[in-house]
Structures are given as structure tokens and as C-alpha cells.
Design a protein around this motif. Structure first.
Motif, PDB file in Angstrom:
ATOM      1  N   LEU A  61      -3.560 -12.581  10.265  1.00  0.00           N
ATOM      2  CA  LEU A  61      -3.999 -13.761   9.521  1.00  0.00           C
ATOM      3  C   LEU A  61      -3.519 -13.567   8.092  1.00  0.00           C
ATOM      4  O   LEU A  61      -4.162 -12.915   7.292  1.00  0.00           O
ATOM      5  N   SER A  62      -2.382 -14.126   7.783  1.00  0.00           N
ATOM      6  CA  SER A  62      -1.753 -13.836   6.497  1.00  0.00           C
ATOM      7  C   SER A  62      -1.852 -14.977   5.501  1.00  0.00           C
ATOM      8  O   SER A  62      -1.218 -14.949   4.469  1.00  0.00           O
ATOM      9  N   ARG A  63      -2.645 -15.987   5.789  1.00  0.00           N
ATOM     10  CA  ARG A  63      -2.740 -17.127   4.881  1.00  0.00           C
ATOM     11  C   ARG A  63      -4.200 -17.362   4.497  1.00  0.00           C
ATOM     12  O   ARG A  63      -4.735 -18.427   4.703  1.00  0.00           O
ATOM     13  N   MET A  64      -4.856 -16.366   3.970  1.00  0.00           N
ATOM     14  CA  MET A  64      -6.272 -16.512   3.681  1.00  0.00           C
ATOM     15  C   MET A  64      -6.590 -16.148   2.247  1.00  0.00           C
ATOM     16  O   MET A  64      -7.609 -15.589   1.940  1.00  0.00           O
ATOM     17  N   TYR A  65      -5.684 -16.434   1.334  1.00  0.00           N
ATOM     18  CA  TYR A  65      -5.946 -16.146  -0.070  1.00  0.00           C
ATOM     19  C   TYR A  65      -6.459 -17.420  -0.719  1.00  0.00           C
ATOM     20  O   TYR A  65      -5.723 -18.369  -0.910  1.00  0.00           O
ATOM     21  N   THR A  66      -7.734 -17.454  -1.054  1.00  0.00           N
ATOM     22  CA  THR A  66      -8.318 -18.689  -1.564  1.00  0.00           C
ATOM     23  C   THR A  66      -8.550 -18.673  -3.063  1.00  0.00           C
ATOM     24  O   THR A  66      -8.590 -19.708  -3.686  1.00  0.00           O
ATOM     25  N   GLU A  67      -8.728 -17.516  -3.615  1.00  0.00           N
ATOM     26  CA  GLU A  67      -9.069 -17.392  -5.025  1.00  0.00           C
ATOM     27  C   GLU A  67      -8.329 -16.192  -5.614  1.00  0.00           C
ATOM     28  O   GLU A  67      -7.921 -15.305  -4.880  1.00  0.00           O
ATOM     29  N   PRO A  68      -8.196 -16.140  -6.925  1.00  0.00           N
ATOM     30  CA  PRO A  68      -7.486 -15.009  -7.536  1.00  0.00           C
ATOM     31  C   PRO A  68      -8.349 -13.751  -7.676  1.00  0.00           C
ATOM     32  O   PRO A  68      -8.116 -12.939  -8.546  1.00  0.00           O
ATOM     33  N   SER A  69      -9.357 -13.600  -6.839  1.00  0.00           N
ATOM     34  CA  SER A  69     -10.153 -12.373  -6.809  1.00  0.00           C
ATOM     35  C   SER A  69     -10.630 -12.130  -5.385  1.00  0.00           C
ATOM     36  O   SER A  69     -10.540 -13.009  -4.530  1.00  0.00           O
ATOM     37  N   CYS A  70     -11.137 -10.954  -5.143  1.00  0.00           N
ATOM     38  CA  CYS A  70     -11.426 -10.521  -3.772  1.00  0.00           C
ATOM     39  C   CYS A  70     -12.631 -11.208  -3.125  1.00  0.00           C
ATOM     40  O   CYS A  70     -12.562 -11.648  -1.989  1.00  0.00           O
ATOM     41  N   THR A  71     -13.754 -11.264  -3.825  1.00  0.00           N
ATOM     42  CA  THR A  71     -14.999 -11.701  -3.206  1.00  0.00           C
ATOM     43  C   THR A  71     -14.929 -13.114  -2.632  1.00  0.00           C
ATOM     44  O   THR A  71     -15.303 -13.320  -1.483  1.00  0.00           O
TER      45      THR A  71
END
Length: 140
Positions: A116-126
Motif C-alpha cells: 500500500l504505497s499511496r497512503m501519505y495524507t499529511e506531512p507528519s506521521c501521526t
């Protein structure tokens, strides 16, 4: 002194129990509301909807077959979330070579599983973790 500590402890226990019940009830209410998708999802759904439907049917059949062989139990899912690395840093030999290193064990692990390589929603981890675990995108 002991009586005050006992009262404080009882108060904290009641508070924690109430908070737990509130969280359980509110999480059920949130889960009951429909998901809000972004525009990209709808574009991808339009482009890939038929293929996704076929893949979903195949996955359902494979899961049913697995459960039958596994005594009715669902498969174990081993999930690894790695935050804040570059796209292609791990799991793909071609992209690894662009970066100048090799990750053969991780690449093999990635080929055997689902990426699942398209799950970056925000510029931080939490927020990224929360969005993945809940299926909900953070909205401003």
C-alpha cells in the motif's frame, strides 16, 4: 491521607470508565457515517472500477478458500508502516538502484505481500497512521 487517596483513586477509576464508554460509543457513531473520499479516489474508481470489482471477487474467493483450509479462521495480517522515507526507498529493485542501494530481503517480502504505497495524507506521521487505521482522511 489514605482516605483522600482512596477517594481520588475511585474518582479516577469512575472517570476512566466513563471516558472509555464515551470513546466506544462515539467511535461507533463515527464508523456509521459514510466515508468521505477525495476527488482522486473518484477518478481512480471511474478508471479502475470494473477491474477492482473483478479483483475484489477474486480476493473474496481466495479468502474463503483460506478460511476453509484454516478451520474457519481469517488470515493473520502482518502490517509494517514506515513513515517519512522517499517513494521507492524500499521494496522495489528499480527504484532502489536510483537511490544507489539494494534492499533484496525487503523487496522479496514486498513481492510476497500487498504493498500500500499511496497512503501519505499529511506531512507528519501521526495523521497518516490514523487515516490508514480508520480509513478516514483528515479534513480541515
Amino acid at each position: 491521607m489514605c482516605e483522600k487517596m482512596l477517594v481520588s483513586r475511585n474518582y479516577l477509576l469512575k472517570y476512566a470508565a466513563g471516558l472509555t464508554i464515551f470513546c466506544l460509543i462515539s467511535s461507533q457513531l463515527v464508523a456509521a457515517t459514510p466515508l468521505t473520499h477525495d476527488a482522486e479516489y473518484y477518478i481512480l474508481e471511474k478508471q479502475n472500477g470494473e477491474r477492482w470489482s473483478v479483483e475484489d471477487k477474486d480476493l473474496d474467493e481466495r479468502l474463503a478458500e483460506f478460511r476453509k483450509k484454516n478451520g474457519g479462521k481469517s488470515p493473520n495480517i502482518f502490517y509494517i508502516l514506515i513513515d517519512d522515507i522517499g517513494f521507492g526507498d524500499l521494496g522495489d529493485e528499480t527504484l532502489n538502484s536510483i537511490r544507489g542501494y539494494k534492499t533484496p530481503s525487503i523487496n522479496e517480502f514486498a513481492r510476497e505481500g500487498m504493498r500500500l504505497s499511496r497512503m501519505y495524507t499529511e506531512p507528519s506521521c501521526t495523521p497518516t497512521r490514523v487515516a490508514f487505521m480508520t480509513g478516514r482522511q483528515p479534513l480541515s
